[in-house]
Write a protein that holds these residues in place. Structure first.
Motif, mmCIF file in Angstrom:
data_model
loop_
_atom_site.group_PDB
_atom_site.id
_atom_site.type_symbol
_atom_site.label_atom_id
_atom_site.label_comp_id
_atom_site.label_asym_id
_atom_site.label_seq_id
_atom_site.Cartn_x
_atom_site.Cartn_y
_atom_site.Cartn_z
ATOM 1 N N SER A 159 16.024 8.733 -8.089
ATOM 2 C CA SER A 159 15.632 7.472 -8.727
ATOM 3 C C SER A 159 15.055 6.517 -7.684
ATOM 4 O O SER A 159 14.111 5.783 -7.974
ATOM 5 C CB SER A 159 16.813 6.840 -9.454
ATOM 6 N N LEU A 160 15.571 6.528 -6.463
ATOM 7 C CA LEU A 160 14.994 5.718 -5.395
ATOM 8 C C LEU A 160 13.592 6.196 -5.033
ATOM 9 O O LEU A 160 12.675 5.393 -4.854
ATOM 10 C CB LEU A 160 15.899 5.749 -4.158
ATOM 11 N N VAL A 161 13.430 7.513 -4.930
ATOM 12 C CA VAL A 161 12.113 8.071 -4.604
ATOM 13 C C VAL A 161 11.101 7.762 -5.703
ATOM 14 O O VAL A 161 9.972 7.328 -5.433
ATOM 15 C CB VAL A 161 12.223 9.599 -4.362
ATOM 16 N N SER A 162 11.496 7.948 -6.950
ATOM 17 C CA SER A 162 10.555 7.700 -8.047
ATOM 18 C C SER A 162 10.238 6.218 -8.179
ATOM 19 O O SER A 162 9.094 5.847 -8.444
ATOM 20 C CB SER A 162 11.114 8.241 -9.360
ATOM 21 N N GLY A 163 11.221 5.352 -7.976
ATOM 22 C CA GLY A 163 10.955 3.917 -8.015
ATOM 23 C C GLY A 163 9.973 3.495 -6.933
ATOM 24 O O GLY A 163 9.059 2.706 -7.174
ATOM 25 N N GLY A 164 10.155 4.015 -5.735
ATOM 26 C CA GLY A 164 9.212 3.720 -4.650
ATOM 27 C C GLY A 164 7.821 4.242 -4.939
ATOM 28 O O GLY A 164 6.825 3.569 -4.695
ATOM 29 N N GLY A 165 7.742 5.455 -5.486
ATOM 30 C CA GLY A 165 6.433 6.020 -5.824
ATOM 31 C C GLY A 165 5.720 5.234 -6.901
ATOM 32 O O GLY A 165 4.514 4.988 -6.818
ATOM 33 N N ILE A 166 6.469 4.811 -7.922
ATOM 34 C CA ILE A 166 5.863 4.019 -8.997
ATOM 35 C C ILE A 166 5.372 2.686 -8.453
ATOM 36 O O ILE A 166 4.266 2.237 -8.761
ATOM 37 C CB ILE A 166 6.870 3.815 -10.141
ATOM 38 N N GLY A 167 6.187 2.041 -7.637
ATOM 39 C CA GLY A 167 5.792 0.749 -7.079
ATOM 40 C C GLY A 167 4.569 0.835 -6.189
ATOM 41 O O GLY A 167 3.655 0.022 -6.293
ATOM 42 N N VAL A 168 4.523 1.840 -5.330
ATOM 43 C CA VAL A 168 3.383 1.994 -4.426
ATOM 44 C C VAL A 168 2.120 2.352 -5.206
ATOM 45 O O VAL A 168 1.046 1.801 -4.961
ATOM 46 C CB VAL A 168 3.689 3.067 -3.353
ATOM 47 N N THR A 169 2.238 3.259 -6.172
ATOM 48 C CA THR A 169 1.072 3.661 -6.954
ATOM 49 C C THR A 169 0.524 2.501 -7.760
ATOM 50 O O THR A 169 -0.702 2.272 -7.789
ATOM 51 C CB THR A 169 1.435 4.824 -7.893
ATOM 52 N N ALA A 170 1.389 1.749 -8.402
ATOM 53 C CA ALA A 170 0.934 0.599 -9.187
ATOM 54 C C ALA A 170 0.258 -0.429 -8.287
ATOM 55 O O ALA A 170 -0.782 -0.994 -8.645
ATOM 56 C CB ALA A 170 2.100 -0.021 -9.934
ATOM 57 N N ALA A 171 0.813 -0.670 -7.111
ATOM 58 C CA ALA A 171 0.216 -1.636 -6.195
ATOM 59 C C ALA A 171 -1.150 -1.179 -5.704
ATOM 60 O O ALA A 171 -2.089 -1.980 -5.603
ATOM 61 C CB ALA A 171 1.153 -1.876 -5.016
ATOM 62 N N LEU A 172 -1.287 0.118 -5.407
ATOM 63 C CA LEU A 172 -2.582 0.625 -4.954
ATOM 64 C C LEU A 172 -3.642 0.526 -6.037
ATOM 65 O O LEU A 172 -4.775 0.109 -5.771
ATOM 66 C CB LEU A 172 -2.447 2.085 -4.497
ATOM 67 N N VAL A 173 -3.297 0.893 -7.252
ATOM 68 C CA VAL A 173 -4.273 0.836 -8.342
ATOM 69 C C VAL A 173 -4.689 -0.603 -8.606
ATOM 70 O O VAL A 173 -5.865 -0.908 -8.776
ATOM 71 C CB VAL A 173 -3.706 1.509 -9.609
ATOM 72 N N MET A 174 -3.728 -1.520 -8.615
ATOM 73 C CA MET A 174 -4.062 -2.923 -8.839
ATOM 74 C C MET A 174 -4.907 -3.480 -7.693
ATOM 75 O O MET A 174 -5.799 -4.296 -7.912
ATOM 76 C CB MET A 174 -2.794 -3.751 -9.019
ATOM 77 N N ALA A 175 -4.660 -3.025 -6.471
ATOM 78 C CA ALA A 175 -5.476 -3.470 -5.346
ATOM 79 C C ALA A 175 -6.913 -2.987 -5.490
ATOM 80 O O ALA A 175 -7.856 -3.743 -5.210
ATOM 81 C CB ALA A 175 -4.883 -2.956 -4.021
ATOM 82 N N PHE A 176 -7.113 -1.751 -5.945
ATOM 83 C CA PHE A 176 -8.472 -1.256 -6.161
ATOM 84 C C PHE A 176 -9.171 -2.037 -7.263
ATOM 85 O O PHE A 176 -10.352 -2.346 -7.178
ATOM 86 C CB PHE A 176 -8.479 0.239 -6.480
ATOM 87 N N TYR A 177 -8.456 -2.378 -8.338
ATOM 88 C CA TYR A 177 -9.048 -3.172 -9.410
ATOM 89 C C TYR A 177 -9.413 -4.574 -8.916
ATOM 90 O O TYR A 177 -10.435 -5.120 -9.285
ATOM 91 C CB TYR A 177 -8.113 -3.277 -10.614
ATOM 92 N N ASP A 178 -8.560 -5.151 -8.057
ATOM 93 C CA ASP A 178 -8.859 -6.469 -7.528
ATOM 94 C C ASP A 178 -10.075 -6.446 -6.594
ATOM 95 O O ASP A 178 -10.804 -7.423 -6.508
ATOM 96 C CB ASP A 178 -7.647 -7.029 -6.786
ATOM 97 N N MET A 179 -10.303 -5.321 -5.905
ATOM 98 C CA MET A 179 -11.463 -5.203 -5.039
ATOM 99 C C MET A 179 -12.765 -5.196 -5.840
ATOM 100 O O MET A 179 -13.797 -5.644 -5.350
ATOM 101 C CB MET A 179 -11.390 -3.924 -4.206
ATOM 102 N N THR A 180 -12.737 -4.705 -7.053
ATOM 103 C CA THR A 180 -13.968 -4.629 -7.840
ATOM 104 C C THR A 180 -14.301 -5.942 -8.532
ATOM 105 O O THR A 180 -15.368 -6.051 -9.121
ATOM 106 C CB THR A 180 -13.860 -3.529 -8.914
ATOM 107 N N LYS A 181 -13.408 -6.918 -8.462
ATOM 108 C CA LYS A 181 -13.691 -8.195 -9.126
ATOM 109 C C LYS A 181 -14.704 -9.024 -8.366
ATOM 110 O O LYS A 181 -15.246 -9.969 -8.876
ATOM 111 C CB LYS A 181 -12.390 -8.983 -9.322
ATOM 112 N N GLY A 182 -14.968 -8.651 -7.147
ATOM 113 C CA GLY A 182 -16.019 -9.329 -6.415
ATOM 114 C C GLY A 182 -15.488 -10.231 -5.409
ATOM 115 O O GLY A 182 -15.856 -10.860 -4.626
#
Length: 105
Positions: free
Chosen positions: A82-105
């Motif tokens: 559960s610790l590993v999966s929580g960390g993976g979910i948090g990191v993945t969500a943060a990376l995807v949101m960072a990529f979306y924020d980069m495309t906003k200009g």
């Protein structure tokens, strides 16, 4: 090698430019909807990871108190995963949101 560099310089220094100026952007409704979906997915995934960790601690407590070593061992594995999966979910969500924020200009 020098011929490759000369060709690259010729292409980059051309007037008008060979490679057009382009800024990638997400359409407004798509960006908002995907941000909402990613937020809900990350939140629910982290909530489930937390519940899995709590269930694992419960299994450890029950296993040790009733002398069921197998249940306690599975509970310990549940806590770790559960610790590993929580960390993976948090990191993945943060990376995807960072990529979306980069495309906003």
């Amino acid at each position: 090698m020098s011929q490759l560099l000369e060709t690259a310089y010729t292409i980059l220094a051309a007037d008008p430019p060979v490679v057009p100026e382009y800024t990638p952007t997400l359409p407004g409704p798509l960006g908002k909807a995907s941000s909402t979906i990613l937020g809900w997915a990350a939140g629910s995934g982290l909530a489930l990871a937390t519940l899995g960790g709590l269930a694992g601690w419960g299994c450890v407590a029950i296993g040790h108190n009733t002398e069921r070593a197998g249940l306690a061992a599975r509970g310990k594995q549940a806590i770790i995963w559960s610790l590993v999966s929580g960390g993976g979910i948090g990191v993945t969500a943060a990376l995807v949101m960072a990529f979306y924020d980069m495309t906003k200009g």
